[in-house]
Design a protein around this motif. Structure first.
Motif, PDB file in Angstrom:
ATOM      1  N   ALA A   1       0.827  -1.209   0.000  1.00 51.91           N
ATOM      2  CA  ALA A   1       0.000   0.000   0.000  1.00 51.91           C
ATOM      3  C   ALA A   1       0.861   1.259   0.000  1.00 51.91           C
ATOM      4  CB  ALA A   1      -0.917  -0.015   1.226  1.00 51.91           C
ATOM      5  N   ARG A   2       1.904   1.242   0.815  1.00 52.14           N
ATOM      6  CA  ARG A   2       2.796   2.414   0.928  1.00 52.14           C
ATOM      7  C   ARG A   2       3.462   2.721  -0.406  1.00 52.14           C
ATOM      8  NH1 ARG A   2       4.806   0.723   5.242  1.00 52.14           N
ATOM      9  NH2 ARG A   2       6.695  -0.241   4.404  1.00 52.14           N
ATOM     10  N   LYS A   3       3.903   1.695  -1.119  1.00 53.66           N
ATOM     11  CA  LYS A   3       4.549   1.887  -2.421  1.00 53.66           C
ATOM     12  C   LYS A   3       3.625   2.573  -3.415  1.00 53.66           C
ATOM     13  CE  LYS A   3       7.867  -1.977  -2.653  1.00 53.66           C
ATOM     14  NZ  LYS A   3       8.137  -3.260  -3.361  1.00 53.66           N
ATOM     15  N   ASN A   4       2.327   2.348  -3.263  1.00 56.19           N
ATOM     16  CA  ASN A   4       1.352   2.885  -4.207  1.00 56.19           C
ATOM     17  C   ASN A   4       0.648   4.135  -3.689  1.00 56.19           C
ATOM     18  OD1 ASN A   4       1.002   0.818  -6.596  1.00 56.19           O
ATOM     19  ND2 ASN A   4       1.229  -0.421  -4.739  1.00 56.19           N
ATOM     20  N   GLY A   5       1.096   4.625  -2.540  1.00 61.57           N
ATOM     21  CA  GLY A   5       0.476   5.821  -1.983  1.00 61.57           C
ATOM     22  C   GLY A   5      -0.945   5.597  -1.508  1.00 61.57           C
ATOM     23  N   VAL A   6      -1.263   4.353  -1.149  1.00 62.32           N
ATOM     24  CA  VAL A   6      -2.604   4.028  -0.660  1.00 62.32           C
ATOM     25  C   VAL A   6      -2.566   4.015   0.868  1.00 62.32           C
ATOM     26  CG1 VAL A   6      -4.442   2.292  -0.601  1.00 62.32           C
ATOM     27  CG2 VAL A   6      -3.117   2.647  -2.701  1.00 62.32           C
ATOM     28  N   GLY A   7      -3.388   4.823   1.489  1.00 63.77           N
ATOM     29  CA  GLY A   7      -3.451   4.845   2.943  1.00 63.77           C
ATOM     30  C   GLY A   7      -4.299   3.696   3.476  1.00 63.77           C
ATOM     31  N   ILE A   8      -3.916   3.143   4.629  1.00 68.93           N
ATOM     32  CA  ILE A   8      -4.728   2.127   5.302  1.00 68.93           C
ATOM     33  C   ILE A   8      -5.143   2.709   6.650  1.00 68.93           C
ATOM     34  CG2 ILE A   8      -4.862  -0.223   6.209  1.00 68.93           C
ATOM     35  CD1 ILE A   8      -2.701  -1.061   4.290  1.00 68.93           C
ATOM     36  N   HIS A   9      -6.457   2.760   6.885  1.00 73.21           N
ATOM     37  CA  HIS A   9      -6.989   3.381   8.089  1.00 73.21           C
ATOM     38  C   HIS A   9      -7.854   2.366   8.838  1.00 73.21           C
ATOM     39  CE1 HIS A   9      -5.723   7.163   6.196  1.00 73.21           C
ATOM     40  NE2 HIS A   9      -6.298   6.694   5.099  1.00 73.21           N
ATOM     41  N   TYR A  10      -7.487   2.105  10.091  1.00 75.61           N
ATOM     42  CA  TYR A  10      -8.231   1.176  10.936  1.00 75.61           C
ATOM     43  C   TYR A  10      -9.095   1.975  11.902  1.00 75.61           C
ATOM     44  CZ  TYR A  10      -4.745  -2.179   9.266  1.00 75.61           C
ATOM     45  OH  TYR A  10      -3.934  -2.963   8.484  1.00 75.61           O
ATOM     46  N   GLY A  11     -10.342   1.585  12.032  1.00 77.85           N
ATOM     47  CA  GLY A  11     -11.227   2.302  12.940  1.00 77.85           C
ATOM     48  C   GLY A  11     -12.497   1.518  13.187  1.00 77.85           C
ATOM     49  N   HIS A  12     -13.423   2.156  13.891  1.00 77.27           N
ATOM     50  CA  HIS A  12     -14.710   1.531  14.190  1.00 77.27           C
ATOM     51  C   HIS A  12     -15.797   2.290  13.434  1.00 77.27           C
ATOM     52  CE1 HIS A  12     -13.159  -1.190  17.292  1.00 77.27           C
ATOM     53  NE2 HIS A  12     -12.304  -0.217  17.544  1.00 77.27           N
ATOM     54  N   PHE A  13     -16.439   1.592  12.493  1.00 81.71           N
ATOM     55  CA  PHE A  13     -17.392   2.223  11.581  1.00 81.71           C
ATOM     56  C   PHE A  13     -18.763   1.540  11.667  1.00 81.71           C
ATOM     57  CE2 PHE A  13     -13.084   2.524   9.699  1.00 81.71           C
ATOM     58  CZ  PHE A  13     -12.931   3.904   9.737  1.00 81.71           C
ATOM     59  N   GLU A  14     -19.171   1.209  12.893  1.00 77.81           N
ATOM     60  CA  GLU A  14     -20.447   0.540  13.143  1.00 77.81           C
ATOM     61  C   GLU A  14     -20.553  -0.698  12.253  1.00 77.81           C
ATOM     62  OE1 GLU A  14     -23.645   3.396  13.069  1.00 77.81           O
ATOM     63  OE2 GLU A  14     -22.583   4.763  14.430  1.00 77.81           O
ATOM     64  N   ASN A  15     -21.683  -0.905  11.596  1.00 83.49           N
ATOM     65  CA  ASN A  15     -21.868  -2.114  10.785  1.00 83.49           C
ATOM     66  C   ASN A  15     -22.015  -1.816   9.297  1.00 83.49           C
ATOM     67  OD1 ASN A  15     -21.832  -4.161  12.840  1.00 83.49           O
ATOM     68  ND2 ASN A  15     -23.810  -3.375  13.533  1.00 83.49           N
ATOM     69  N   TYR A  16     -21.467  -0.687   8.866  1.00 80.37           N
ATOM     70  CA  TYR A  16     -21.679  -0.266   7.484  1.00 80.37           C
ATOM     71  C   TYR A  16     -20.897  -1.106   6.479  1.00 80.37           C
ATOM     72  CZ  TYR A  16     -24.008   3.795   9.478  1.00 80.37           C
ATOM     73  OH  TYR A  16     -24.862   4.602  10.172  1.00 80.37           O
ATOM     74  N   PHE A  17     -19.707  -1.537   6.825  1.00 76.78           N
ATOM     75  CA  PHE A  17     -18.877  -2.323   5.911  1.00 76.78           C
ATOM     76  C   PHE A  17     -17.790  -3.004   6.723  1.00 76.78           C
ATOM     77  CE2 PHE A  17     -17.129   1.950   6.193  1.00 76.78           C
ATOM     78  CZ  PHE A  17     -15.790   1.705   6.483  1.00 76.78           C
ATOM     79  N   THR A  18     -17.110  -3.961   6.096  1.00 75.38           N
ATOM     80  CA  THR A  18     -15.929  -4.566   6.714  1.00 75.38           C
ATOM     81  C   THR A  18     -14.674  -3.891   6.183  1.00 75.38           C
ATOM     82  OG1 THR A  18     -17.056  -6.678   7.001  1.00 75.38           O
ATOM     83  CG2 THR A  18     -14.668  -6.710   7.082  1.00 75.38           C
ATOM     84  N   GLY A  19     -14.615  -3.704   4.881  1.00 76.87           N
ATOM     85  CA  GLY A  19     -13.507  -2.988   4.257  1.00 76.87           C
ATOM     86  C   GLY A  19     -14.010  -2.133   3.118  1.00 76.87           C
ATOM     87  N   MET A  20     -13.303  -1.044   2.837  1.00 75.46           N
ATOM     88  CA  MET A  20     -13.730  -0.164   1.743  1.00 75.46           C
ATOM     89  C   MET A  20     -12.514   0.540   1.161  1.00 75.46           C
ATOM     90  SD  MET A  20     -16.529   2.951   1.775  1.00 75.46           S
ATOM     91  CE  MET A  20     -15.605   3.954   2.941  1.00 75.46           C
ATOM     92  N   LEU A  21     -12.454   0.598  -0.173  1.00 75.81           N
ATOM     93  CA  LEU A  21     -11.446   1.390  -0.873  1.00 75.81           C
ATOM     94  C   LEU A  21     -12.133   2.648  -1.389  1.00 75.81           C
ATOM     95  CD1 LEU A  21      -8.559   1.664  -2.067  1.00 75.81           C
ATOM     96  CD2 LEU A  21      -9.427   0.521  -4.112  1.00 75.81           C
ATOM     97  N   GLN A  22     -11.576   3.792  -1.029  1.00 76.69           N
ATOM     98  CA  GLN A  22     -12.177   5.067  -1.408  1.00 76.69           C
ATOM     99  C   GLN A  22     -11.233   5.864  -2.295  1.00 76.69           C
ATOM    100  OE1 GLN A  22     -14.435   7.610   1.543  1.00 76.69           O
ATOM    101  NE2 GLN A  22     -12.639   8.919   1.271  1.00 76.69           N
ATOM    102  N   HIS A  23     -11.800   6.493  -3.325  1.00 76.62           N
ATOM    103  CA  HIS A  23     -11.036   7.386  -4.193  1.00 76.62           C
ATOM    104  C   HIS A  23     -11.581   8.792  -4.022  1.00 76.62           C
ATOM    105  CE1 HIS A  23     -10.204   9.394  -8.158  1.00 76.62           C
ATOM    106  NE2 HIS A  23      -8.995   8.958  -7.838  1.00 76.62           N
ATOM    107  N   GLU A  24     -10.718   9.675  -3.558  1.00 77.06           N
ATOM    108  CA  GLU A  24     -11.147  11.057  -3.321  1.00 77.06           C
ATOM    109  C   GLU A  24      -9.956  11.989  -3.495  1.00 77.06           C
ATOM    110  OE1 GLU A  24     -13.131  13.637   0.307  1.00 77.06           O
ATOM    111  OE2 GLU A  24     -13.617  11.513   0.125  1.00 77.06           O
ATOM    112  N   ASN A  25     -10.168  13.070  -4.221  1.00 75.20           N
ATOM    113  CA  ASN A  25      -9.096  14.049  -4.472  1.00 75.20           C
ATOM    114  C   ASN A  25      -7.860  13.387  -5.072  1.00 75.20           C
ATOM    115  OD1 ASN A  25     -10.691  16.148  -3.365  1.00 75.20           O
ATOM    116  ND2 ASN A  25      -9.987  15.620  -1.293  1.00 75.20           N
TER     117      ASN A  25
END
Length: 271
Positions: free
Chosen positions: A31-55
């Motif tokens: 992920a680091r090589k590709n400039g992709v951030g990995i963020h761990y947190g608590h997001f209720e029950n909306y998803f298990t994992g998600m890839l987001q593209h923004e800016n």
């Protein structure tokens, strides 16, 4: 160019081979090589994992509300799955065009969504590169006890390791998944098995007698095993195959206790 499952597997393996740390695929490094951030947190029950593209940037969000911790095998699979969305051209283009690709672990390998299937296939081959995996397979006696050992080495879930084991096992085989109540959930054929017996695939029906043999030891209130082995035949699983007919073949049935995830049987043709 359309990326087939074979292309996706080759891509995942080549990426893994360039990013192995102490025998395991280093997902954070990729992920680091590709400039992709990995963020761990608590997001209720909306998803298990998600890839987001923004800016013009990509970020992976991992929901620890649904997963145990950062090093948990299913957490690693979820990160690898999201990296699949990043590396598979069609998926990345969907994200760039404003689509959302989120993943729920309940879908696992059994989603009918081709996008999720492709990301799962990428994740499997990223975490368990086929060449390395085959070498490990050949180091052990064939069966689910080897799967348990290999899963520990790669820090992968028993389910995903079973799938890769089935993918790469030379002899025709299939997987049968069971719920905690020992109710049959789904089947999963290897290509070599399906190509040989596809005319019977729609007649799949586990007979009660072999099911009783499979779960006899697991019903022990004192010493339920981690796995067991019983002998059977194809006619135990396919109503379209008559007992002792020319199509009937002996099989070895090895069943693994997946605990809160139920059970899985690896059914291997023995001749």
């Amino acid at each position: 160019m359309v990326q087939t499952l074979d292309h996706i597997a080759e891509l995942a393996e080549s990426i893994a081979e360039d990013n192995i740390t102490r025998g395991k695929t280093n997902l954070e490094k990729i992920a680091r090589k590709n400039g992709v951030g990995i963020h761990y947190g608590h997001f209720e029950n909306y998803f298990t994992g998600m890839l987001q593209h923004e800016n013009s940037e990509f970020d992976i969000f991992i929901n620890l509300t649904k997963l145990k911790n950062k090093k948990y095998s299913r957490t690693r699979f979820t990160v690898a799955h999201e990296l699949g969305h990043f590396y598979i051209d069609a998926h990345r283009n969907l994200l760039k065009n404003g689509y959302s690709l989120s993943y729920d672990k309940e879908l696992n390998y059994f989603s009918n969504d081709p996008v999720e299937k492709e990301a799962n296939h990428f994740a499997t081959n990223l975490l368990m590169p086929p060449s390395r995996f085959k070498a490990d397979m050949n180091s052990y006696t064939i069966g689910v006890d080897a799967v348990r050992t290999i899963a520990k080495k790669y820090n992968t879930s028993l389910t995903s390791t079973l799938i890769q084991y089935r993918n790469l096992l030379a002899q025709p085989c299939f997987l049968a998944f069971w719920g905690n109540n020992q109710d049959f959930k789904r089947k999963n054929f290897s290509d070599s098995f399906y190509n040989r017996f596809k005319q019977f695939s729609q007649s799949f029906k586990v007979c009660d007698e072999v099911k009783g043999k499979i779960f006899e030891e697991f019903d022990s209130p004192f010493s339920a095993p981690e796995w067991n082995t019983v002998n059977g035949s194809l006619s135990d699983f396919f109503s379209g195959i008559s007992v002792n007919s020319s199509s009937d073949r002996p099989v070895l049935i090895e069943t693994m206790n997946l605990h809160s995830y139920g059970y899985a049987s690896l059914v291997m043709l023995t001749e």
